[in-house]
Write an enzyme that holds these catalytic residues in place. Sequence first.
Site, PDB file in Angstrom:
ATOM      1  N   SER A  18      23.725  83.022  37.467  1.00 18.34           N
ATOM      2  CA  SER A  18      24.115  82.875  38.544  1.00 18.34           C
ATOM      3  C   SER A  18      24.090  84.188  39.478  1.00 18.34           C
ATOM      4  O   SER A  18      24.125  83.839  40.695  1.00 18.34           O
ATOM      5  CB  SER A  18      25.653  82.528  38.389  1.00 18.34           C
TER       6      SER A  18
ATOM      7  N   LYS B 208      18.382  87.333  37.708  1.00 16.10           N
ATOM      8  CA  LYS B 208      17.491  87.059  36.596  1.00 16.10           C
ATOM      9  C   LYS B 208      17.307  88.421  35.571  1.00 16.10           C
ATOM     10  O   LYS B 208      17.361  89.459  36.027  1.00 16.10           O
ATOM     11  CB  LYS B 208      16.378  86.375  36.966  1.00 16.10           C
TER      12      LYS B 208
ATOM     13  N   LYS C  92      17.286  93.785  34.409  1.00 19.51           N
ATOM     14  CA  LYS C  92      18.108  92.896  34.918  1.00 19.51           C
ATOM     15  C   LYS C  92      18.387  93.120  36.418  1.00 19.51           C
ATOM     16  O   LYS C  92      18.813  94.126  37.048  1.00 19.51           O
ATOM     17  CB  LYS C  92      19.649  93.286  33.976  1.00 19.51           C
TER      18      LYS C  92
ATOM     19  N   ASP D 109      34.043  89.817  23.773  1.00 17.15           N
ATOM     20  CA  ASP D 109      33.078  88.713  23.963  1.00 17.15           C
ATOM     21  C   ASP D 109      32.084  88.850  22.862  1.00 17.15           C
ATOM     22  O   ASP D 109      30.891  88.324  23.115  1.00 17.15           O
ATOM     23  CB  ASP D 109      32.124  88.878  25.531  1.00 17.15           C
TER      24      ASP D 109
END
EC number: 2.7.11.1
Length: 479
Positions: free
Chosen positions: A163, A166, A182, A276
């Site tokens: 979002s 890329k 990134k 995470d």
Amino acid sequence: MGKGQSKIKNGGSGKPAKAGKPKKGNKNDETTPTSTPTPTPTPTQQNLDNSAQQQQQQQQTTTAAVSLDNKEQQQQQNIPAPATQTPITQTGTPTIEESQKNTDNNNINGASNEASSSPDSPNGSGNGNDDEDEGPEEVIFSKNKQSATKDDFELLNVIGKGSFGKVMQVKKKGEDKIFAMKVLRKDAIIARKQVNHTKSEKTILQCISHPFIVNLHYAFQTKDKLYMVLDFVNGGELFFHLKREGRFSEPRVKIYAAEIVSALDHLHKQDIVYRDLKPENILLDSEGHICITDFGLSKKIETTDGTFTFCGTPEYLAPEVLNGHGHGCAVDWWSLGTLLYEMLTGLPPFYSQNVSTMYQKILNGELKIPTYISPEAKSLLEGLLTREVDKRLGTKGGGEVKQHPWFKNIDWEKLDRKEVEVHFKPKVKSGTDISQIDPVFTQERPMDSLVETSALGDAMGKDTSFEGFTYVADSILKD
């Protein structure tokens, strides 16, 4: 920035609905129940239901085509594999359009889909926004003359989308070095109130160096974008291999687990909680060793009370997060237990297609361990998946996890030197091979697209938000 699987911070059960009853390992494998302590207090059922319903509604509208294709292939092949896993965090609800963008992710080489937020934690406790309310973050300025710009790199392939931007495979001009770059849009980061999360990810990555954690080499910016240049790791996501194979052998899992333990221990010694841990955020290098990526939810713990942000991925959330209690590094050991169980059986231990049911199982459900799992591995799972934080294995430090009998044959020094034999080596021909990366991304033309002027107003007006983002690794300076 994520992977070809959904990575929506405020949506979905994390696993798309499966045809028929989900499997754990082989269908004929028996399971033996193992009791785990029941936490008190627990969130109200109403709040759990509200949170779960929001996530399920998001998931129903945001499953990417690539995820659907993967799921159909799994069903055709009758493989018991985990599906899309969806992180959640509490700091602003994404729109349906934003959520759809989040499904177009490919978690390659540290590509993180930075945390978005949701208005309600299961029990409504905690400020849920600790990362945004801490005030200015100390920034570290680059004082060298070797800082990079986007013009220093040749764009080779797109290897991920999310979002905020890329991830591209790039080559440093004049050199043979291959990296993953990134690229993040400032306007999207500011609009989603993720400035501190993004800066924190960069700051944490520039401060750590470990054989099983992705390395940050450069960070720089233009007036409209941020750039982070990381290791290019091309052995594929652990998720990809687990989905294809169903579950792994115990000796293979042990090596992966040991390498993860080594990385977590290193982070925790610096008071960094990862938050995470899941198969999508673990890559394999060309030799088969793991590499942990995506530090978008990571945080340095500054107080003894821990942090109160409700964030993570539903299947891997620790009970104390669901309860809204302050949490610290112990949440990573719970997530490790969940991940180990998934690698050994094919599904997380408390998985349910219904998010509310899954939350209740995490809080109160019986831990059932298949009989084919060794007594030592069973003991480790029970220790890591202990609901009482003070009694959970790892709470006193990574050393007690390393000393568990299941790891008795691990030489930890050899492990960190990557001298321990692995049980699987990805089929890649070279360090530039992209065969293990989803062609949905690699078929796209690599280009650093322009941001429309109308979208830049807010970002340009707040350009000082990213002051000090520039960074060059010490290893680059020594070359």
